[in-house]
Scaffold this active site. Structure first.
Site, PDB file in Angstrom:
ATOM      1  N   LYS A   1      10.292  78.778  48.852  1.00 26.59           N
ATOM      2  CA  LYS A   1       9.776  80.144  48.938  1.00 26.59           C
ATOM      3  C   LYS A   1      10.063  80.950  47.660  1.00 26.59           C
ATOM      4  O   LYS A   1      10.840  80.504  46.797  1.00 26.59           O
ATOM      5  CB  LYS A   1      10.378  80.811  50.179  1.00 26.59           C
ATOM      6  CG  LYS A   1       9.940  80.153  51.494  1.00 26.59           C
ATOM      7  CD  LYS A   1      10.509  80.926  52.677  1.00 26.59           C
ATOM      8  CE  LYS A   1      10.044  80.373  53.994  1.00 26.59           C
ATOM      9  NZ  LYS A   1      10.562  81.186  55.131  1.00 26.59           N
TER      10      LYS A   1
ATOM     11  N   TYR B   1       0.992  82.051  58.670  1.00 28.15           N
ATOM     12  CA  TYR B   1       2.000  82.537  59.623  1.00 28.15           C
ATOM     13  C   TYR B   1       1.370  83.258  60.819  1.00 28.15           C
ATOM     14  O   TYR B   1       2.042  84.075  61.462  1.00 28.15           O
ATOM     15  CB  TYR B   1       2.985  83.465  58.902  1.00 28.15           C
ATOM     16  CG  TYR B   1       4.067  82.723  58.130  1.00 28.15           C
ATOM     17  CD1 TYR B   1       4.954  81.866  58.792  1.00 28.15           C
ATOM     18  CD2 TYR B   1       4.222  82.890  56.761  1.00 28.15           C
ATOM     19  CE1 TYR B   1       5.950  81.203  58.100  1.00 28.15           C
ATOM     20  CE2 TYR B   1       5.231  82.216  56.065  1.00 28.15           C
ATOM     21  CZ  TYR B   1       6.084  81.384  56.748  1.00 28.15           C
ATOM     22  OH  TYR B   1       7.091  80.723  56.074  1.00 28.15           O
TER      23      TYR B   1
ATOM     24  N   HIS C   1      10.806  76.681  53.799  1.00 24.87           N
ATOM     25  CA  HIS C   1      10.130  76.506  55.088  1.00 24.87           C
ATOM     26  C   HIS C   1      10.005  75.014  55.349  1.00 24.87           C
ATOM     27  O   HIS C   1       9.805  74.236  54.420  1.00 24.87           O
ATOM     28  CB  HIS C   1       8.719  77.118  55.037  1.00 24.87           C
ATOM     29  CG  HIS C   1       7.858  76.691  56.198  1.00 24.87           C
ATOM     30  ND1 HIS C   1       7.883  77.327  57.414  1.00 24.87           N
ATOM     31  CD2 HIS C   1       6.984  75.646  56.333  1.00 24.87           C
ATOM     32  CE1 HIS C   1       7.052  76.705  58.248  1.00 24.87           C
ATOM     33  NE2 HIS C   1       6.496  75.679  57.616  1.00 24.87           N
TER      34      HIS C   1
ATOM     35  N   GLU D   1       0.012  72.055  58.991  1.00 26.72           N
ATOM     36  CA  GLU D   1       0.490  72.735  57.785  1.00 26.72           C
ATOM     37  C   GLU D   1       0.184  71.929  56.518  1.00 26.72           C
ATOM     38  O   GLU D   1      -0.127  72.496  55.478  1.00 26.72           O
ATOM     39  CB  GLU D   1       1.990  72.994  57.903  1.00 26.72           C
ATOM     40  CG  GLU D   1       2.306  74.047  58.958  1.00 26.72           C
ATOM     41  CD  GLU D   1       3.789  74.302  59.133  1.00 26.72           C
ATOM     42  OE1 GLU D   1       4.133  75.134  59.978  1.00 26.72           O
ATOM     43  OE2 GLU D   1       4.609  73.677  58.419  1.00 26.72           O
TER      44      GLU D   1
HETATM   45  P1  AMP Z   1       9.572  80.005  61.013  1.00 25.93           P
HETATM   46  O1  AMP Z   1       8.137  79.761  61.375  1.00 25.93           O
HETATM   47  O2  AMP Z   1      10.535  79.799  62.128  1.00 25.93           O
HETATM   48  O3  AMP Z   1       9.957  79.397  59.696  1.00 25.93           O
HETATM   49  O4  AMP Z   1       9.700  81.578  60.785  1.00 25.93           O
HETATM   50  C1  AMP Z   1       8.976  82.159  59.773  1.00 25.93           C
HETATM   51  C2  AMP Z   1       9.820  82.900  58.827  1.00 25.93           C
HETATM   52  O5  AMP Z   1       9.866  84.247  59.247  1.00 25.93           O
HETATM   53  C3  AMP Z   1      11.279  82.489  58.703  1.00 25.93           C
HETATM   54  O6  AMP Z   1      11.477  81.354  57.923  1.00 25.93           O
HETATM   55  C4  AMP Z   1      11.831  83.741  58.054  1.00 25.93           C
HETATM   56  O7  AMP Z   1      11.475  83.797  56.675  1.00 25.93           O
HETATM   57  C5  AMP Z   1      11.072  84.817  58.791  1.00 25.93           C
HETATM   58  N1  AMP Z   1      11.795  85.300  59.962  1.00 25.93           N
HETATM   59  C6  AMP Z   1      11.990  84.661  61.136  1.00 25.93           C
HETATM   60  N2  AMP Z   1      12.719  85.412  61.992  1.00 25.93           N
HETATM   61  C7  AMP Z   1      12.975  86.561  61.332  1.00 25.93           C
HETATM   62  C8  AMP Z   1      13.674  87.759  61.652  1.00 25.93           C
HETATM   63  N3  AMP Z   1      14.230  87.937  62.857  1.00 25.93           N
HETATM   64  N4  AMP Z   1      13.739  88.729  60.721  1.00 25.93           N
HETATM   65  C9  AMP Z   1      13.149  88.575  59.517  1.00 25.93           C
HETATM   66  N5  AMP Z   1      12.475  87.476  59.134  1.00 25.93           N
HETATM   67  C10 AMP Z   1      12.391  86.487  60.029  1.00 25.93           C
END
Ligand code: AMP
Length: 145
Positions: A11, A51, A119, A130
């Site tokens: 990232k 996302y 990620h 993805e």
């Molecule tokens: P994931 O798909 O689980 O990788 O989630 C997407 C991304 O969103 C994570 O890798 C973080 O960069 C961000 N993210 C997830 N949960 C939170 C949170 N509670 N607060 C801020 N950013 C978050």
């Protein structure tokens, strides 16, 4: 265990902090082969599409702003149990909860709270989607040795 492919994104924070080499070394040390790679600066539309699953979450706007702030390195990894193996290597989503020795513990703990360096796909269906999001099949290589 089966040979799997998974998508890694290094990232914007980790790219800006010059951690691409460090993270790639960890792939090699853990028997994860790089079979496709490209640097890309996502635009808002692409980041929102990637996302989309998080679009109703309170952190969505912050996540998109972060993901388009600088280029990212997208990489397809291949290896035995690659999806789970890479998720262990990454550590927990929030760097402050990531296990010592994980990428997020070592390389993201001192950064901004929502910036977590990497990620990785969370399951085989999402990995396939993805990977397709970023790479055509002819851009992914079958290594011969
Ligand atoms: P994931 O798909 O689980 O990788 O989630 C997407 C991304 O969103 C994570 O890798 C973080 O960069 C961000 N993210 C997830 N949960 C939170 C949170 N509670 N607060 C801020 N950013 C978050």
């Amino acid at each position: 265990m089966a040979v799997e492919r998974t998508l890694s994104i290094i990232k914007p924070d980790a790219v800006a902090n010059k951690f691409i080499g460090e993270i790639y070394s960890r792939f090699a040390a853990n028997d994860l082969r790089i079979v496709a790679a490209r640097m890309v600066h996502l635009n808002k539309e692409q980041a929102e599409k990637f996302y989309a699953i998080h679009k109703n979450r309170p952190f969505f706007a912050m996540l998109i702003e972060y993901m388009i702030s600088d280029p990212v390195m997208v990489t397809v990894l291949e290896g035995e149990d690659a999806i789970a193996k890479y998720r262990t290597l990454m550590g927990a989503t929030m760097p402050e909860f990531a296990a010592p020795g994980s990428i997020r513990y070592d390389l993201a703990r001192d950064g901004r709270a929502n910036e977590n360096a990497v990620h990785g796909s969370d399951a085989s269906e999402t990995a396939a989607e993805e990977i397709k999001f970023f790479f055509k099949s002819e851009e992914i290589f079958d290594l011969k040795r």
